[in-house]
Design a protein around this motif. Structure first.
Motif, PDB file in Angstrom:
ATOM      1  N   LEU A 157      36.408 -38.209  37.599  1.00 34.72           N
ATOM      2  CA  LEU A 157      36.805 -39.559  37.217  1.00 34.72           C
ATOM      3  C   LEU A 157      38.017 -39.536  36.300  1.00 34.72           C
ATOM      4  CD1 LEU A 157      33.344 -41.254  36.594  1.00 34.72           C
ATOM      5  CD2 LEU A 157      34.868 -41.556  38.533  1.00 34.72           C
ATOM      6  N   ARG A 158      38.035 -38.576  35.377  1.00 32.15           N
ATOM      7  CA  ARG A 158      39.211 -38.451  34.504  1.00 32.15           C
ATOM      8  C   ARG A 158      40.470 -38.190  35.329  1.00 32.15           C
ATOM      9  NH1 ARG A 158      35.739 -34.943  31.479  1.00 32.15           N
ATOM     10  NH2 ARG A 158      34.910 -35.945  29.628  1.00 32.15           N
ATOM     11  N   GLU A 159      40.352 -37.250  36.263  1.00 29.18           N
ATOM     12  CA  GLU A 159      41.512 -36.924  37.075  1.00 29.18           C
ATOM     13  C   GLU A 159      41.948 -38.114  37.916  1.00 29.18           C
ATOM     14  OE1 GLU A 159      40.380 -33.528  39.313  1.00 29.18           O
ATOM     15  OE2 GLU A 159      40.323 -32.178  37.582  1.00 29.18           O
ATOM     16  N   ARG A 160      40.979 -38.882  38.423  1.00 30.66           N
ATOM     17  CA  ARG A 160      41.332 -40.062  39.198  1.00 30.66           C
ATOM     18  C   ARG A 160      42.038 -41.098  38.335  1.00 30.66           C
ATOM     19  NH1 ARG A 160      36.647 -43.198  42.335  1.00 30.66           N
ATOM     20  NH2 ARG A 160      36.239 -44.021  40.254  1.00 30.66           N
ATOM     21  N   GLU A 161      41.555 -41.260  37.084  1.00 30.54           N
ATOM     22  CA  GLU A 161      42.205 -42.197  36.181  1.00 30.54           C
ATOM     23  C   GLU A 161      43.613 -41.731  35.821  1.00 30.54           C
ATOM     24  OE1 GLU A 161      41.191 -45.116  35.425  1.00 30.54           O
ATOM     25  OE2 GLU A 161      39.382 -44.800  36.602  1.00 30.54           O
ATOM     26  N   MET A 162      43.776 -40.424  35.659  1.00 27.79           N
ATOM     27  CA  MET A 162      45.112 -39.907  35.347  1.00 27.79           C
ATOM     28  C   MET A 162      46.067 -40.148  36.514  1.00 27.79           C
ATOM     29  SD  MET A 162      44.034 -36.343  33.455  1.00 27.79           S
ATOM     30  CE  MET A 162      45.736 -35.826  33.226  1.00 27.79           C
ATOM     31  N   ILE A 163      45.562 -39.963  37.740  1.00 26.95           N
ATOM     32  CA  ILE A 163      46.411 -40.214  38.900  1.00 26.95           C
ATOM     33  C   ILE A 163      46.773 -41.695  38.986  1.00 26.95           C
ATOM     34  CG2 ILE A 163      46.444 -40.196  41.429  1.00 26.95           C
ATOM     35  CD1 ILE A 163      44.703 -37.695  41.316  1.00 26.95           C
ATOM     36  N   HIS A 166      49.266 -42.510  36.325  1.00 25.60           N
ATOM     37  CA  HIS A 166      50.576 -41.976  36.700  1.00 25.60           C
ATOM     38  C   HIS A 166      51.238 -42.878  37.734  1.00 25.60           C
ATOM     39  CE1 HIS A 166      53.741 -39.071  37.348  1.00 25.60           C
ATOM     40  NE2 HIS A 166      53.470 -39.045  38.647  1.00 25.60           N
ATOM     41  N   THR A 167      50.441 -43.392  38.684  1.00 30.54           N
ATOM     42  CA  THR A 167      50.984 -44.309  39.688  1.00 30.54           C
ATOM     43  C   THR A 167      51.471 -45.592  39.026  1.00 30.54           C
ATOM     44  OG1 THR A 167      49.451 -43.401  41.323  1.00 30.54           O
ATOM     45  CG2 THR A 167      50.463 -45.522  41.822  1.00 30.54           C
ATOM     46  N   ARG A 168      50.679 -46.103  38.079  1.00 24.38           N
ATOM     47  CA  ARG A 168      51.115 -47.306  37.373  1.00 24.38           C
ATOM     48  C   ARG A 168      52.401 -47.058  36.587  1.00 24.38           C
ATOM     49  NH1 ARG A 168      45.482 -47.754  36.352  1.00 24.38           N
ATOM     50  NH2 ARG A 168      45.769 -46.879  34.266  1.00 24.38           N
ATOM     51  N   LEU A 169      52.496 -45.879  35.975  1.00 22.40           N
ATOM     52  CA  LEU A 169      53.694 -45.552  35.210  1.00 22.40           C
ATOM     53  C   LEU A 169      54.928 -45.498  36.108  1.00 22.40           C
ATOM     54  CD1 LEU A 169      54.945 -44.748  32.527  1.00 22.40           C
ATOM     55  CD2 LEU A 169      54.343 -42.376  33.027  1.00 22.40           C
ATOM     56  N   GLY A 414      40.897 -49.022  33.848  1.00 19.44           N
ATOM     57  CA  GLY A 414      41.617 -49.700  34.901  1.00 19.44           C
ATOM     58  C   GLY A 414      42.139 -51.025  34.426  1.00 19.44           C
ATOM     59  N   ASP A 415      42.672 -51.784  35.361  1.00 20.67           N
ATOM     60  CA  ASP A 415      43.239 -53.066  34.992  1.00 20.67           C
ATOM     61  C   ASP A 415      42.175 -54.046  34.527  1.00 20.67           C
ATOM     62  OD1 ASP A 415      45.655 -52.057  35.664  1.00 20.67           O
ATOM     63  OD2 ASP A 415      45.609 -52.795  37.730  1.00 20.67           O
ATOM     64  N   GLY A 416      40.913 -53.832  34.957  1.00 20.02           N
ATOM     65  CA  GLY A 416      39.856 -54.748  34.574  1.00 20.02           C
ATOM     66  C   GLY A 416      39.404 -54.595  33.147  1.00 20.02           C
ATOM     67  N   GLY A 417      39.867 -53.546  32.450  1.00 22.23           N
ATOM     68  CA  GLY A 417      39.506 -53.355  31.067  1.00 22.23           C
ATOM     69  C   GLY A 417      38.147 -52.719  30.862  1.00 22.23           C
TER      70      GLY A 417
END
Length: 559
Positions: A157-163, A166-169, A414-417
């Motif tokens: 999950l951490r890695e997915r959040e980092m990806i 990174h996409t958002r960045l 995520g965007d949902g907070g």
């Protein structure tokens, strides 16, 4: 270090096990009882540190003192999960069983009682020691597996959040580049042309003043665009360093400039301050500036000609920024104003205030008009307490969110907070819990294992019972058969009526009782009758010589 709960549990369990152990030596004196109690206490307290040794030693002691059976069960439960290597665990339980069953059987003098004791101790060891050990081992291994799977899933999950971050960045960088290329160019053209108009001699003084306001607005817009682009690119301010005066113009100190600019545009704006002026954190200071800027912009767009009041109230725990306008006068000619608005300004203000721990409210007021009010906490200033030690300032009103990267514990995922708790089992791991099974599934598996073990023990007991019956048929006769045999009968006729006696139940019986006739061969069998005393074992002896029965005797031996 043991937890408080474990200390209390051991303090209660150890004396109980010691008390049960002393029951086997009640008639042997106080010294024997005290020695047994001390041994039981020591083994109970050491079973976690030395599981294999305590299991083997307890098995041997239980074979001699039956009162240690409860301690043997607890030792099996503790040894199951703590002996890591399966072969070592199997060896420890096997040695403990051999010592327990062997020493228990050796306590019986009679072969029948020794066999019965061996069967009983085998079943008892399986039920009270092996089954608890296997259950505890399964329980520990399952908990370890679940913990490892949760950690692995949390890492994924951490890695997915980092990806995702990174996409958002990257998307922010793309947006920032587009803003820089399009808006930056247009604002630069506006600044150049207004600068040229400002020095045009054909313009009147009023026109030059208006063009100067436009030029200053375009230059300020370029600075703000550069700052927004820097934030979009890497989440920080623009890389170039700005002067303290430039930074102050976008804080509470710059509100005067906003008011003067609005007045220069023909608006009726009043500015009031109440309370003792206190400094804010840079982010909160900038948020106050943005609240006033957005509120004035909205009032100028939607309520042209209305009076506007800007008020700054320094409360004990926060700064209250309030911008209110009166109802807008009706346009001349009865027409309706057409206002272009993106509808995102107030939403952005609320988010900006939330990030610094404050809040923003916007809405109509009684009697007409509109009001925007923001509550912003002061910065991390510290005041001295009566004893001279620093005291923290009041806490924020709204928990500040983390940055958009979402890589720290408790960061928005995520965007949902939503928040992920990496220390435990997140909500996103429900699929893993369902796949691995929760408590109900674990209970079902445990009950199934217990049923299988019980069925196995019953089957083993049935096999042992059948084997014991077969052995008794080889070694036991009815008293009526003994009476039907007469001295002088042929050996072949007598042996046809008797079993061969080749059984472990008759081992050692030929060495006890009266002396055998010289030159004879004797057959010793057990009686099926129940003796008056459990210590006595009735037996029948038949002695043969020269093909005839020369003696038959009935006597008892001590079991």
């Amino acid at each position: 270090m043991w937890s408080r709960r474990r200390i209390v549990g051991e303090a209660v369990l150890a004396p109980v096990l010691a008390l049960l152990a002393t029951l086997s030596v009640l008639g042997d004196g106080v010294f024997a009882m005290a020695a047994v109690a001390v041994v039981a206490l020591a083994l109970s307290l050491l079973r976690r540190a030395f599981p294999a040794s305590v299991l083997v030693l307890t098995g041997a002691i239980t074979g001699v003192f039956s009162g240690f059976w409860a301690l043997l069960m607890v030792a099996g439960w503790s040894a199951g999960p703590r002996i890591k290597a399966p072969r070592r665990a199997l060896a420890a339980f096997a040695v403990s069983y051999v010592l327990y069953a062997g020493l228990s059987a050796l306590q019986e003098r009679s072969g029948l009682y020794a066999a019965q004791t061996l069967v009983f101790t085998t079943l008892a060891f399986l039920a009270t020691t092996v089954v608890p050990g296997l259950a505890a081992r399964y329980r520990t291994q399952r908990r370890t597996l679940m913990h490892a799977l949760h950690e692995h899933n949390a890492q994924l999950l951490r890695e997915r959040e980092m990806i995702a971050s990174h996409t958002r960045l990257r998307e922010r960088q793309r947006i920032a580049q587009d803003m820089h290329d399009s808006l930056g160019h247009q604002l630069a053209l506006i600044a150049v042309h207004t600068g040229a108009l400002e020095v045009d001699r054909t313009l009147t003084d009023g026109q030059r003043e208006a063009v100067g306001v436009l030029r200053q607005a375009s230059v300020a817009a370029m600075h703000e665009l550069r700052e927004a682009v820097g934030i979009l690119r890497d989440g920080t301010h623009a890389p170039e360093q700005e002067s303290e005066s430039a930074a102050a113009t976008r804080g509470v100190a710059g509100i005067d400039g906003l008011v003067e600019a609005s007045r220069g545009a023909g608006a009726d704006v009043k500015l009031r301050r109440e309370g003792e002026v206190r400094s804010l954190a840079p982010a909160a200071d900038h948020a106050a500036y943005r609240i006033v800027q957005e509120a004035l912009t909205n009032a100028l767009k939607h309520a042209q000609g209305a009076s506007i009041t800007v008020e700054l109230r320094y409360e004990p725990d926060s700064l209250v920024v309030e911008v209110a306008n009166s109802p807008a006068p009706a346009p001349a000619g009865g027409g309706q104003r057409v206002v272009v608005s993106g509808g995102q300004g107030l939403t952005g203000l609320q988010e900006r205030a939330r990030l610094v721990g404050g809040m923003v409210h916007a809405g109509p007021v009684v009697g007409g008009g509109f009001r925007v009010a923001g509550v912003l906490p002061y910065g991390p200033q510290r005041s001295a307490s009566p004893d001279g030690s620093p005291e923290p300032s009041p806490t924020t009103f709204v928990a500040a969110g983390n940055d958009f990267r979402g890589q720290r514990d408790g960061a928005p995922s995520g965007d949902g907070g939503e928040v992920i708790d990496w220390s435990g089992s997140p909500d996103r791991q429900k699929e893993l819990d369902l796949a691995m099974g929760k408590k109900k599934k674990g209970v079902a598996i445990g009950c199934t294992v217990a049923v299988v073990v019980v069925v196995g023990l019953v089957a083993l007991a049935a096999v042992a019972f059948v084997a014991l019956v077969n052995e008794s048929d080889k070694a036991m006769i009815e008293p009526s058969v003994y009476k039907s045999v007469k001295v002088g009968d042929a050996e072949t006729d007598v042996r046809d009526k008797l079993p061969d006696g080749k059984s472990f139940l008759t081992e050692g019986l030929d060495t006890e009782g009266p002396a055998q006739p010289k030159g004879s061969s004797c057959l010793v069998l057990m009686s099926t009758e129940i003796p008056d005393s459990l210590d006595d074992e009735p037996v029948f002896r038949f002695c043969f010589k020269d093909g005839k029965l020369i003696e038959k005797r009935s006597y008892t031996v001590k079991s």
